[in-house]
Design an enzyme around this catalytic site. Structure first.
Site, short mmCIF file in Angstrom:
data_model
loop_
_atom_site.label_atom_id
_atom_site.label_comp_id
_atom_site.label_asym_id
_atom_site.label_seq_id
_atom_site.Cartn_x
_atom_site.Cartn_y
_atom_site.Cartn_z
N LYS A 1 2.71 52.87 23.92
CA LYS A 1 2.66 53.54 24.46
C LYS A 1 1.97 54.90 23.33
O LYS A 1 2.62 55.59 23.04
CB LYS A 1 3.50 54.11 25.33
CG LYS A 1 3.16 54.48 26.74
CD LYS A 1 4.68 54.74 27.73
CE LYS A 1 4.40 56.12 28.97
NZ LYS A 1 5.34 56.53 29.30
N GLU B 1 5.76 49.38 16.57
CA GLU B 1 6.09 49.45 17.12
C GLU B 1 6.07 48.04 18.39
O GLU B 1 7.63 47.87 18.22
CB GLU B 1 5.57 50.76 18.11
CG GLU B 1 5.62 51.75 17.73
CD GLU B 1 6.65 52.05 18.14
OE1 GLU B 1 7.99 51.62 18.48
OE2 GLU B 1 6.91 53.88 17.71
N LYS C 1 -0.44 50.58 26.70
CA LYS C 1 -0.35 51.61 27.40
C LYS C 1 -1.28 52.87 26.74
O LYS C 1 -0.63 53.44 26.06
CB LYS C 1 0.63 51.80 28.06
CG LYS C 1 0.61 52.89 29.35
CD LYS C 1 1.50 53.19 30.31
CE LYS C 1 1.40 53.53 31.39
NZ LYS C 1 2.42 54.39 32.41
N SER D 1 -3.93 55.40 35.80
CA SER D 1 -4.41 56.36 36.34
C SER D 1 -5.44 56.48 35.90
O SER D 1 -6.49 56.28 37.19
CB SER D 1 -2.96 56.84 37.09
OG SER D 1 -2.60 58.11 35.82
#
Length: 329
Positions: free
Chosen positions: A201, A238, A253, A279
């Protein structure tokens, strides 16, 4: 003489469908949804036209529409009232907190017909808007305290499982979060609740409209715990750590700006790989479409196909219902 003519396989719609290498399916999609406290009717998010903060009743109707379209997975975010926020985000694990009430309402309404995913992060519930509790480093500077945050994630995940979540989804990018949550879920008897880890992320500008969607109280930024957009290998590390700690899914993401990362994660991961069309990606397509600059429907389907082609098994997208309906004709 031209010996090879690849265009032969593009001559008709039926031929193109026959030879397509990747296919989208409504079952690929996860619909992010927002349930907000204190509303008596749904409230449209101005920076995400067509997306709403929902009441409990409109949330259930929204999920019903998704299920009819063939979308069988929901990722739920809670939006508390400002007066319910505090430094630790305690409403995130309260039984009567908005997110846990929303999860319970969906589980009661849909049972196991819909996979109910809970966002497992404190940021919507803290008065400072960060994904963890605040502390200070050895020089006295304010920081998000990684290790002090982990027990709160444990409480939040167990509360979400008790409310009815099939999957908890830690998105805070705290080191060790997956292992701690797995331990807490197992000890509480929720061995069958899965973990979808936000493994890669990034500290992305594409998240902007989301902060309106959840009524974020963020002060500062999240660059000390979300990944640097300049880094690639870090994502693989990660992801590997999350898999070793017990993640059942991993996620990249945002999606479209990080397709290279998504492809590499999909290549190395032994567990399903999700990608989140965030978004900002949604808002750009909507804005360009509404201005007549692009065919928004075509761009929607092309962008989702690119995410699938890069290796995503699941795609979180605000277009889930619209795209699923299109795929079903």
């Amino acid at each position: 003489m031209i010996n090879r003519r690849p265009r032969r396989l593009r001559t008709t719609p039926a031929m193109r469908e026959l030879t397509a290498e990747f296919r989208l399916d409504p079952a690929d999609f996860i619909l992010p949804a927002f349930v907000a406290d204190g509303l008596d009717q749904p409230r449209e998010i101005s920076s995400m036209p067509g997306v709403y903060q929902h009441t409990m009743d409109s949330l259930k109707a929204h999920v019903h529409d998704a299920l009819v379209a063939g979308v069988r997975s929901i990722d739920l975010f809670g939006v508390p009232q400002d007066e319910d926020k505090d430094p630790t985000g305690s409403q995130s694990w309260a039984e009567e907190g908005i997110l846990n009430r929303g999860l319970a309402a969906l589980r009661e309404e849909f049972g196991d017909d819909v996979v109910i995913i809970a966002d497992t992060c404190l940021d919507e519930f803290t008065d400072h808007g960060h994904c963890g509790v605040l502390g200070t480093d050895h020089r006295g500077n304010p920081v998000v305290d990684n290790d002090a945050t982990l027990p709160l994630y444990q409480k939040m995940a167990v509360a979400q499982a008790a409310a009815g979540a099939h999957v908890v989804s830690p998105s805070g990018m705290m080191d060790g979060q997956v292992a701690e949550i797995r331990e807490a879920l197992d000890e509480a008897g929720y061995q069958d609740v899965s973990i979808m880890a936000y493994s890669a992320k990034y500290a992305s500008a594409f998240f902007g409209p989301f902060r309106e969607a959840v009524g974020s109280s963020l002060q500062g930024d999240r660059r000390t715990y979300q990944q640097d957009p300049a880094n690639f290998r870090e994502s693989l590390l990660e992801t590997q750590l999350d898999i070793e700690e017990g993640a059942d899914f991993v996620m990249v993401k945002p999606a479209l700006p990080y397709l290279d990362v998504l492809s590499a994660v999909a290549e190395m991961s032994p567990v399903p790989v999700a990608a989140y069309q965030v978004s900002g990606e949604y808002a750009m397509i909507q804005a360009a479409g509404r201005n007549g600059w692009v065919d928004a429907h075509a761009v929607m389907m092309e962008s989702l196909t690119s995410i699938k082609r890069a290796g995503a098994n699941q795609i979180l997208t605000y277009y889930a219902i619209e795209a699923a309906r299109a795929l079903r004709g």
